[in-house]
Design a protein around this motif. Structure first.
Motif, PDB file in Angstrom:
ATOM      1  N   VAL A  98      58.656  -5.420 -61.903  1.00 54.56           N
ATOM      2  CA  VAL A  98      58.435  -4.390 -60.871  1.00 54.56           C
ATOM      3  C   VAL A  98      59.291  -4.762 -59.674  1.00 54.56           C
ATOM      4  N   ASN A  99      60.091  -3.810 -59.198  1.00 51.00           N
ATOM      5  CA  ASN A  99      60.963  -4.075 -58.052  1.00 51.00           C
ATOM      6  C   ASN A  99      60.440  -3.382 -56.808  1.00 51.00           C
ATOM      7  N   ALA A 100      60.391  -4.125 -55.718  1.00 52.09           N
ATOM      8  CA  ALA A 100      59.987  -3.574 -54.422  1.00 52.09           C
ATOM      9  C   ALA A 100      61.235  -3.306 -53.587  1.00 52.09           C
ATOM     10  N   VAL A 127      51.617  -3.198 -64.232  1.00 54.07           N
ATOM     11  CA  VAL A 127      52.839  -2.630 -63.640  1.00 54.07           C
ATOM     12  C   VAL A 127      52.516  -1.327 -62.913  1.00 54.07           C
ATOM     13  N   ARG A 128      51.734  -0.468 -63.566  1.00 52.18           N
ATOM     14  CA  ARG A 128      51.380   0.821 -62.941  1.00 52.18           C
ATOM     15  C   ARG A 128      50.525   0.612 -61.690  1.00 52.18           C
ATOM     16  N   GLU A 140      52.953  -0.658 -58.956  1.00 47.08           N
ATOM     17  CA  GLU A 140      53.807   0.443 -58.485  1.00 47.08           C
ATOM     18  C   GLU A 140      53.024   1.381 -57.564  1.00 47.08           C
ATOM     19  N   SER A 145      53.778   1.985 -53.569  1.00 48.11           N
ATOM     20  CA  SER A 145      54.033   3.325 -53.023  1.00 48.11           C
ATOM     21  C   SER A 145      53.118   3.607 -51.837  1.00 48.11           C
TER      22      SER A 145
END
Length: 338
Positions: free
Chosen positions: A9-11, A59-60, A63, A67
């Motif tokens: 996961v990328n921020a 992951v979800r 994310e 957000s």
């Protein structure tokens, strides 16, 4: 043992990662414990390790939290728990609805927002309909959000008055034994309403409006015989009204007014021979135009995590009791009367 996989996961910003991680990485640990995964931070990238299904859910969840952080939302224990629940149910697409409009600004400048999808639906129903019934367990924000909506409408001058009322029904206590005059006796029942108004307006501003008659906090009995125009009216603890009281209250509605009715049908303090006015109103008014019935659940609880567990435990116990009740057999004799 299931095969372990790794997901990334990328921020976009380190600041968002800091918000998501929380104090001493407590939010990350909650996700790891709830979904049985391992999460490692490498710069602005998060590596998630676990079996395929668990890693995808983690992951979800990450994310969704990122957000929310990017929109300036705070990330606390309740929000992490709720997002994990949404992901497990396959409803994480709804996370975008969690960072929506501010309902009201408190006296200390804190923005009040709906924290769950259920609360968001509740707020939209109040805006759209003349009468809204909010039903759900303790801690789902039914009363607090209704008061926030009332204060917002009052500040915008769409209503001239806020009226908050409760039935003065004893929960195992007797009003007559309480000290003081009638107002002193009923004030303890109205205290949660006072607390919410103090939070929104500040004590001095609240007292000023109350002295002018712009805000009224009173027992339900005080509503009889009145017509309430241009008012935002909240009936709290409505599960403790009788059918007659509920009908009396609903028919107080005047022009330019809104009504919000809140209650928890699992906490009825009426005598056994009395039907709850809230239960009856839900049955009678379901499907009536301009009346919304919003059902909040334990997933919408925004108090301590243990409150949600307590509510779920009681629901399970109630369901077990219902299933154990013996079914009436055909042709069985009625009980003998003595």
């Amino acid at each position: 043992m299931s095969k372990q996989i790794e997901r990334s996961v990328n921020a976009e910003r380190v600041e968002d990662l800091i918000i998501v991680f929380g104090s001493f990485d407590e939010n990350i640990r909650r996700i790891e414990d709830a979904l049985c995964v391992s999460i490692v931070n490498r710069g602005t990238e998060l590596k998630v390790t676990g079996d395929e299904e668990a890693a995808d859910k983690a992951v979800r969840t990450l994310e969704g939290l990122l957000s929310l952080a990017a929109k300036g939302e705070s990330i606390d224990e309740q929000r992490v728990r709720y997002l994990i629940t949404l992901v497990k149910e396959g409803n994480d697409a709804q996370v975008a609805q969690m960072a929506k409009d501010v309902v009201c600004i408190t006296a200390k400048g804190k923005p009040i927002k709906a924290k769950t999808v259920g609360q968001q639906t509740y707020m939209k129903a109040i805006q759209k309909n003349t009468v809204t019934i909010g039903v759900g367990p303790a801690g789902t924000g039914k009363t607090y959000l209704a008061v926030a909506a009332a204060v917002a409408a009052f500040r915008e001058r769409t209503v001239n008055r806020i009226i908050l009322t409760r039935p003065a029904v004893e929960a195992g206590e007797r009003l007559g034994f309480l000290p003081g005059d009638l107002q002193n006796k009923v004030d303890p029942y109205l205290r949660p309403l006072y607390d919410a108004l103090y939070d929104m307006l500040g004590a001095e501003t609240f007292q000023k409006y109350q002295e002018r008659g712009s805000i009224e906090v009173a027992p339900l009995a005080y509503m009889r015989g009145r017509t309430l125009d241009d008012s935002f009216i909240i009936l709290d603890e409505a599960q403790n009204t009788t059918k007659e009281q509920m009908k009396m209250f609903l028919t107080r509605l005047g022009f330019g007014s809104k009504i919000v009715i809140t209650g928890d049908v699992t906490q009825i303090d009426l005598p056994d021979d009395k039907t709850s006015g809230l239960k009856d109103a839900i049955r009678v008014l379901e499907g009536v135009n301009d009346i919304a019935i919003c059902r909040l659940t334990s997933a919408d609880v925004v108090r301590h995590a243990l409150v949600q567990e307590i509510i779920n435990a009681y629901e399970k116990a109630a369901n077990k009791t219902e299933t154990k009740k013996p079914a009436a057999t055909h042709g069985s004799r009625p009980p003998r009367k003595y």
